[in-house]
Design a protein around this motif. Structure first.
Motif: not given
Length: 218
Positions: A29-39
């Motif tokens: 889940v974090a992969t998609k969150e960081f990929a689409h919104k950045g850190l």
């Protein structure tokens, strides 16, 4: 003021019976969150909600938002290098090994836009967090070793030209396969109408293989 996105809450942990599965789900889940919104844009609250767990548990496993981000990067590179290792390139003739490596890299990037986004976001961060991970440095070092092995075998057999480095070959492969995904939207908007098909025609896999093969061959 305390940043609620980087400080653990006191919410009770809800899933402790299967730590490995829980961590894997959090990373997914974090992969998609960081990929689409950045850190900066990613939110631990949203990751916790999507994984049916708590912020406290996420911080227990990963230490902080930044720690989770680094773990996501490590997992992304780790998956790629694991598959790459299973290609058994050392067992193949140099030219075939190079072809298979290029095809794998092309397919991986085409099918993993989140990976491309993560790398793009980390470039925005000037590699700050990537540089903190010794695991990633080791993983990517193995990628150069793989290319060095097949290239030197090819040079000895007279099928590859002399004077190239593993880093140069790796850079060429990355450039041709990464651009296809990282710039697909802007490229299509700018040049899409030129193709007559309503969308830009990026490089096909066979074209990338031909380019790299021509670049390396004697």
């Amino acid at each position: 003021m305390i940043n609620s996105d980087t400080t653990p809450t006191r919410k009770a942990s809800t899933r402790t019976n299967d730590p490995e599965r829980t961590m894997a789900e959090i990373l997914s889940v974090a992969t998609k969150e960081f990929a689409h919104k950045g850190l900066a844009g990613a939110r631990i609250d949203e990751i916790a909600a999507a994984t049916r767990t708590s912020k406290r548990m996420i911080y227990y496993y990963f230490g902080s938002k930044e720690g989770l981000y680094v773990s996501v990067l490590e997992a992304a590179y780790g998956r790629m290098r694991k598959i790459e290792a299973n290609l058994h390139l050392k067992d193949l003739a140099p030219a075939l090994a190079l072809k298979n490596l290029v095809e794998f890299t092309y397919d991986h990037h085409q099918g993993n836009e989140d990976f491309i986004r993560l790398v793009m976001n980390e470039n925005v961060q000037r590699g700050e967090y990537l540089g903190q991970s010794k695991a990633i440095q080791k993983l990517n070092g193995s990628a150069l070793e793989t290319i060095e092995d097949l290239y030197m075998r090819g040079v000895k057999q007279g099928v590859f030209k002399k004077g190239l480095s593993a880093l140069e070959i790796h850079s060429a492969i990355s450039a041709l396969t990464f651009f296809n995904v990282s710039n697909r939207h802007t490229f299509a908007l700018i040049f899409g109408g030129k193709s007559g098909l309503g969308k830009a025609q990026t490089l096909k896999k066979s074209q990338v293989v031909d380019m790299i093969t021509s670049y390396v061959s004697a």
